[in-house]
Design a protein around this motif. Structure first.
Motif, mmCIF file in Angstrom:
data_model
loop_
_atom_site.group_PDB
_atom_site.id
_atom_site.type_symbol
_atom_site.label_atom_id
_atom_site.label_comp_id
_atom_site.label_asym_id
_atom_site.label_seq_id
_atom_site.Cartn_x
_atom_site.Cartn_y
_atom_site.Cartn_z
ATOM 1 N N PRO A 240 0.810 -1.227 0.000
ATOM 2 C CA PRO A 240 0.000 0.000 0.000
ATOM 3 C C PRO A 240 0.841 1.274 0.000
ATOM 4 O O PRO A 240 0.549 2.221 0.739
ATOM 5 C CB PRO A 240 -0.782 -0.120 1.298
ATOM 6 C CG PRO A 240 0.228 -0.752 2.242
ATOM 7 C CD PRO A 240 1.077 -1.673 1.384
ATOM 8 N N TYR A 241 1.903 1.300 -0.802
ATOM 9 C CA TYR A 241 2.824 2.429 -0.763
ATOM 10 C C TYR A 241 2.595 3.366 -1.946
ATOM 11 O O TYR A 241 2.181 2.944 -3.029
ATOM 12 C CB TYR A 241 4.265 1.920 -0.753
ATOM 13 C CG TYR A 241 4.516 0.933 0.366
ATOM 14 C CD1 TYR A 241 4.593 1.373 1.682
ATOM 15 C CD2 TYR A 241 4.631 -0.426 0.100
ATOM 16 C CE1 TYR A 241 4.797 0.465 2.723
ATOM 17 C CE2 TYR A 241 4.836 -1.333 1.133
ATOM 18 C CZ TYR A 241 4.918 -0.878 2.443
ATOM 19 O OH TYR A 241 5.107 -1.784 3.466
ATOM 20 N N ALA A 242 2.910 4.640 -1.749
ATOM 21 C CA ALA A 242 2.752 5.644 -2.800
ATOM 22 C C ALA A 242 3.819 5.445 -3.878
ATOM 23 O O ALA A 242 4.871 4.846 -3.616
ATOM 24 C CB ALA A 242 2.870 7.043 -2.199
ATOM 25 N N PRO A 243 3.575 5.935 -5.071
ATOM 26 C CA PRO A 243 4.600 5.867 -6.119
ATOM 27 C C PRO A 243 5.827 6.674 -5.728
ATOM 28 O O PRO A 243 5.749 7.596 -4.905
ATOM 29 C CB PRO A 243 3.900 6.450 -7.344
ATOM 30 C CG PRO A 243 2.772 7.252 -6.801
ATOM 31 C CD PRO A 243 2.343 6.585 -5.538
ATOM 32 N N LYS B 242 12.676 9.538 -13.383
ATOM 33 C CA LYS B 242 13.102 10.452 -12.322
ATOM 34 C C LYS B 242 12.381 10.109 -11.022
ATOM 35 O O LYS B 242 11.172 9.855 -11.025
ATOM 36 C CB LYS B 242 12.789 11.899 -12.715
ATOM 37 C CG LYS B 242 13.204 12.929 -11.677
ATOM 38 C CD LYS B 242 12.802 14.344 -12.099
ATOM 39 C CE LYS B 242 13.210 15.373 -11.048
ATOM 40 N NZ LYS B 242 12.790 16.748 -11.426
ATOM 41 N N ALA B 243 13.117 10.102 -9.926
ATOM 42 C CA ALA B 243 12.502 9.895 -8.623
ATOM 43 C C ALA B 243 11.792 11.174 -8.179
ATOM 44 O O ALA B 243 12.214 12.285 -8.507
ATOM 45 C CB ALA B 243 13.563 9.511 -7.598
ATOM 46 N N LEU B 244 10.695 11.007 -7.462
ATOM 47 C CA LEU B 244 9.975 12.149 -6.895
ATOM 48 C C LEU B 244 9.195 11.699 -5.672
ATOM 49 O O LEU B 244 9.100 10.509 -5.379
ATOM 50 C CB LEU B 244 9.056 12.813 -7.929
ATOM 51 C CG LEU B 244 8.063 11.965 -8.734
ATOM 52 C CD1 LEU B 244 6.968 11.389 -7.896
ATOM 53 C CD2 LEU B 244 7.461 12.804 -9.853
ATOM 54 N N VAL B 245 8.661 12.679 -4.950
ATOM 55 C CA VAL B 245 7.878 12.389 -3.750
ATOM 56 C C VAL B 245 6.408 12.585 -4.079
ATOM 57 O O VAL B 245 5.978 13.693 -4.404
ATOM 58 C CB VAL B 245 8.293 13.303 -2.582
ATOM 59 C CG1 VAL B 245 7.416 13.011 -1.367
ATOM 60 C CG2 VAL B 245 9.764 13.105 -2.247
ATOM 61 N N ALA B 246 5.643 11.516 -4.017
ATOM 62 C CA ALA B 246 4.197 11.577 -4.246
ATOM 63 C C ALA B 246 3.485 11.430 -2.908
ATOM 64 O O ALA B 246 4.022 10.827 -1.963
ATOM 65 C CB ALA B 246 3.756 10.476 -5.211
ATOM 66 N N PRO B 247 2.279 11.962 -2.802
ATOM 67 C CA PRO B 247 1.596 11.959 -1.502
ATOM 68 C C PRO B 247 1.027 10.601 -1.131
ATOM 69 O O PRO B 247 0.667 9.800 -2.002
ATOM 70 C CB PRO B 247 0.462 12.964 -1.712
ATOM 71 C CG PRO B 247 0.147 12.846 -3.177
ATOM 72 C CD PRO B 247 1.476 12.639 -3.850
ATOM 73 N N ASP B 248 0.966 10.331 0.158
ATOM 74 C CA ASP B 248 0.159 9.216 0.653
ATOM 75 C C ASP B 248 -1.306 9.645 0.609
ATOM 76 O O ASP B 248 -1.625 10.822 0.790
ATOM 77 C CB ASP B 248 0.546 8.862 2.087
ATOM 78 C CG ASP B 248 1.919 8.223 2.167
ATOM 79 O OD1 ASP B 248 2.230 7.371 1.312
ATOM 80 O OD2 ASP B 248 2.684 8.599 3.074
ATOM 81 N N ILE B 249 -2.186 8.688 0.369
ATOM 82 C CA ILE B 249 -3.623 8.978 0.360
ATOM 83 C C ILE B 249 -4.258 8.101 1.429
ATOM 84 O O ILE B 249 -4.446 6.889 1.225
ATOM 85 C CB ILE B 249 -4.228 8.734 -1.034
ATOM 86 C CG1 ILE B 249 -3.543 9.649 -2.054
ATOM 87 C CG2 ILE B 249 -5.739 8.967 -1.012
ATOM 88 C CD1 ILE B 249 -4.065 9.513 -3.471
ATOM 89 N N PRO B 250 -4.552 8.675 2.597
ATOM 90 C CA PRO B 250 -5.007 7.881 3.746
ATOM 91 C C PRO B 250 -6.235 7.023 3.459
ATOM 92 O O PRO B 250 -6.340 5.898 3.976
ATOM 93 C CB PRO B 250 -5.315 8.950 4.805
ATOM 94 C CG PRO B 250 -4.441 10.111 4.430
ATOM 95 C CD PRO B 250 -4.398 10.100 2.936
ATOM 96 N N GLU B 251 -7.182 7.536 2.652
ATOM 97 C CA GLU B 251 -8.393 6.748 2.372
ATOM 98 C C GLU B 251 -8.040 5.421 1.701
ATOM 99 O O GLU B 251 -8.640 4.380 1.987
ATOM 100 C CB GLU B 251 -9.348 7.537 1.474
ATOM 101 C CG GLU B 251 -9.807 8.858 2.059
ATOM 102 C CD GLU B 251 -8.972 10.008 1.575
ATOM 103 O OE1 GLU B 251 -9.553 11.078 1.317
ATOM 104 O OE2 GLU B 251 -7.736 9.849 1.440
ATOM 105 N N CYS B 252 -7.061 5.466 0.804
ATOM 106 C CA CYS B 252 -6.674 4.248 0.085
ATOM 107 C C CYS B 252 -5.926 3.291 1.003
ATOM 108 O O CYS B 252 -6.129 2.069 0.942
ATOM 109 C CB CYS B 252 -5.819 4.609 -1.118
ATOM 110 S SG CYS B 252 -6.654 5.676 -2.313
#
Length: 295
Positions: free
Chosen positions: A193-196, A214-224
């Motif tokens: 259940p990890y973010a991209p 390219k690496a980047l920081v994507a948000p966690d989505i708590p509902e998911c």
């Protein structure tokens, strides 16, 4: 999991040449590559490992020089003008079958680019349709389909058993050509259940094709994450109930890959809710910045 491409139909380049114009340099390259692959793999069972590695390296050097002539100087702001041959090995083992082209890292080491031509891309797609798990309609995967496929980037850019799992497509302005961008996470099992953790971008301008990672920081989505945790608990309970039924001699339904189902549901949830997050505009801008590097 990426499958090792041990049975690619390299003869497909000849079929491509009958229906598409192929310049002399590309034709010479594909002929030399196919010959080198056949000779090396035919000799492999009867050759000491050290000699096999030496011959593989020598062939890669020759083919890399040919590829450098086809691709020409790399004109991407923030990148060197000269790259390295993208093929890792000619032996049909791990790392075999990557996209023909030149790979280059940005000056800061944060972005990988693979530069090739439309002709070479279409040849490669025709040869790899089976490995891309895409039943061919007209002999190969469509370019646009490839540019939004995790399997495509895995086979074209990854020289290990790490696969790139697509989470969501990001909207980019493609300009005069074709451009697509997807968020991804590299994985060996299931990514939920990890973010991209990165973005993959493909751009085609005329005969020039560039792939970016390219690496980047994507948000966690708590509902998911919460839905995944809830469904995982139910799945574990069902697995325990099934094991108890089998032990008691009762018949249970057909087995299912619950981990895959759970992972797919999480990614679907993530893609659906991502555009509503505060981070989404910045992610789109990062993808667009890569597209804009290709003039």
């Amino acid at each position: 999991m990426r499958r090792i491409a041990v049975g690619l139909a390299w003869i497909g380049a000849l079929a491509f040449a009958t229906s598409h114009a192929m310049d002399a340099a590309t034709a010479s390259y594909t002929t030399a590559r196919d010959r080198a692959i056949a000779e090396l793999n035919d000799a492999a069972p009867h050759m000491p490992d050290a000699e096999l590695v030496r011959r593989d390296h020598a062939s890669l050097q020759k083919l890399g020089s040919m590829m450098e002539g086809i691709v020409g100087p790399i004109h991407l702001e923030g990148f060197p003008t000269k790259g390295e041959y993208n093929l890792d090995t000619l032996l049909k083992e791990m790392g075999f079958g990557m996209l023909d082209g030149m790979s280059v890292k940005s000056d800061d080491g944060q972005i990988l680019a693979v530069v090739t031509t439309e002709s070479l891309l279409r040849i490669w797609l025709a040869q790899n349709s089976e490995d891309l798990q895409h039943p061919p309609k007209s002999g190969s995967m469509d370019v646009v389909d490839a540019f939004v496929s995790g399997e495509f980037y895995t086979s074209a850019m990854s020289d290990s058993d790490i696969a790139y799992n697509k989470y969501a497509e990001l909207p980019v302005d493609q300009g005069a050509g074709i451009a697509r961008a997807i968020l991804f996470k590299p994985y060996q099992d299931y990514p939920a259940p990890y973010a991209p953790t990165g973005v993959l971008v493909a751009v085609m301008r005329g005969n020039r094709v560039v792939l970016f990672r390219k690496a980047l920081v994507a948000p966690d989505i708590p509902e998911c994450s919460a839905a995944y945790a809830r469904d995982s608990k139910k799945a574990r309970e069902q697995d325990a109930a099934d094991r108890g039924a089998v032990a008691a001699g009762r018949v249970v339904g057909p087995s299912v890959d619950r981990d895959e189902t759970l992972s797919n549901a999480f990614i679907h949830c993530y893609a659906l809710r991502l555009p509503r997050t505060a981070s989404y505009p910045a992610l789109v801008r990062e993808a667009q910045a890569l597209v804009d590097l290709v003039k």
